[in-house]
Design a protein around this motif. Sequence first.
Motif, PDB file in Angstrom:
ATOM      1  N   GLU A  25       0.850  -1.236   0.151  1.00 36.85           N
ATOM      2  CA  GLU A  25      -0.018   0.175   0.018  1.00 36.85           C
ATOM      3  C   GLU A  25       0.832   1.256   0.041  1.00 36.85           C
ATOM      4  N   SER A  26       2.257   1.350   0.723  1.00 35.34           N
ATOM      5  CA  SER A  26       2.860   2.470   0.880  1.00 35.34           C
ATOM      6  C   SER A  26       3.452   2.550  -0.573  1.00 35.34           C
ATOM      7  N   ASP A  27       3.590   1.645  -1.460  1.00 36.51           N
ATOM      8  CA  ASP A  27       4.005   1.772  -2.837  1.00 36.51           C
ATOM      9  C   ASP A  27       3.264   2.638  -3.677  1.00 36.51           C
ATOM     10  N   VAL A  74       0.324   4.531  -2.272  1.00 35.03           N
ATOM     11  CA  VAL A  74      -0.629   5.760  -2.063  1.00 35.03           C
ATOM     12  C   VAL A  74       0.040   6.262  -0.897  1.00 35.03           C
ATOM     13  N   ASP A  75       0.001   7.650  -0.971  1.00 38.46           N
ATOM     14  CA  ASP A  75       0.259   8.531   0.365  1.00 38.46           C
ATOM     15  C   ASP A  75      -1.181   8.825   0.954  1.00 38.46           C
ATOM     16  N   PRO A  76      -1.560   7.994   2.033  1.00 42.20           N
ATOM     17  CA  PRO A  76      -2.744   8.332   2.444  1.00 42.20           C
ATOM     18  C   PRO A  76      -3.207   9.711   2.861  1.00 42.20           C
ATOM     19  N   GLU A  77      -2.102  10.603   3.333  1.00 42.05           N
ATOM     20  CA  GLU A  77      -2.611  11.936   3.588  1.00 42.05           C
ATOM     21  C   GLU A  77      -2.818  12.858   2.388  1.00 42.05           C
ATOM     22  N   ARG A  78      -2.061  12.571   1.431  1.00 43.01           N
ATOM     23  CA  ARG A  78      -2.355  13.325   0.181  1.00 43.01           C
ATOM     24  C   ARG A  78      -3.569  12.826  -0.566  1.00 43.01           C
ATOM     25  N   ARG A 128      -6.225  11.977   1.192  1.00 45.94           N
ATOM     26  CA  ARG A 128      -7.114  12.344   1.955  1.00 45.94           C
ATOM     27  C   ARG A 128      -7.591  13.827   1.624  1.00 45.94           C
ATOM     28  N   ASP A 172       1.468  14.778  -8.497  1.00 44.46           N
ATOM     29  CA  ASP A 172       2.175  14.941  -7.044  1.00 44.46           C
ATOM     30  C   ASP A 172       1.387  14.440  -6.047  1.00 44.46           C
ATOM     31  N   MET A 209      -0.355  11.193  -6.141  1.00 42.96           N
ATOM     32  CA  MET A 209      -0.252   9.820  -5.907  1.00 42.96           C
ATOM     33  C   MET A 209       0.941   9.379  -6.671  1.00 42.96           C
ATOM     34  N   GLY A 210       1.757  10.293  -7.328  1.00 42.71           N
ATOM     35  CA  GLY A 210       2.804   9.655  -8.341  1.00 42.71           C
ATOM     36  C   GLY A 210       2.482   9.351  -9.497  1.00 42.71           C
TER      37      GLY A 210
END
Length: 352
Positions: free
Chosen positions: A4-6, A8-12, A14, A95, A97-98
């Motif tokens: 999951e860390s690859d 999504v950045d959860p805070e971004r 959100r 920027d 989620m990449g």
Amino acid sequence: MPSESDLVDPERLREFLAGYLDEADSFDVERHDQGFSNETLFVEWGDRDLVVRRPPPGETADTAHDVMREYRVVDALQGTDVPVPETIAACEDTDVMGCEFYVMARLPGDVLRFSEPDRFGTPDHRRAIGAEMVDTLAAIHTVDHEAVGLGDFGNPEGFTQRQVERWTDQIEWAFEETTERREVPQLREVGDWLAENAPDEHAYALVHGDYKLDNVVFGPGTPPELTGVLDWEMSTLGDPLCDLGWLLFFWPDRSDSIPTIMQTVAPVFLANDDYHSRAELIERYEEATGVEVTNQRFYRVLAVYKMAALGEMFYARYLMGNSDSTFYAMMEDGVPALAEQAVEIMEGEQPL
């Protein structure tokens, strides 16, 4: 397999969702581990269940994993007779989620892969599943793609011939790696037959590209109701009978001898006498669309050939060391079995 860390950045994520939805007192992201193509993330946003679709991490081919294309068709089909999830938002800002991604509502219910829900285990409900599948396919093929803004969604002229050429090219690419381990000469025989029998002209319609039972959602109630068609990344304007052939390939018949490889990818429970036969599916499709299917053998062979091409590419990547998937390894014997199946259909030994 990416974590999951690859993905999504959860805070971004959100922050992005907060720009489109009401505030939520709970938020959670979970990776869905099914499928071999675009990544699917399940998102809890308060009392709403959402889905994020994004490409896999790393380099991708120019036309593969095009989630913005998938978003475009799902968004265009809102409010039509084609059941699709509600679209929420699309993001082209890499920027966040990449990569590009889009968000849609998650539909409640079941995706049928290897078994039927208990609530569908009656003759009438089993018949309803086939009816829903065909009627929804007919809705896709008869939607006015010009009116919904998809008039430039593909190049339908010569579509079927290009399909034969495309999958032949993929097989030849894979053969460069796989023939040292084992050869599948029947695939070349099948490819030659398809090239000789491809229709010079065919109807144009919106096609899904991967229409089968595990790419749709059935709602949680009874009788069975198909509430959403998923995985539109292969959709385009093309020959609608290619979709029909693909559906038939993944619809085992009660008289079939089902190869081992098909038991890993097809819902073999459909061979139960209560379900529609392939011939009955074609008959219902003809009634729903007004199209007479006179060349079903070609489209069924093409579907098997496409699956064999995918399998041979999987096997090549396994031999290259790019994957340790046991499913990919199974293609050593699986592709020859598919080639044999294609020849049987070609020669009339596996009728409808």
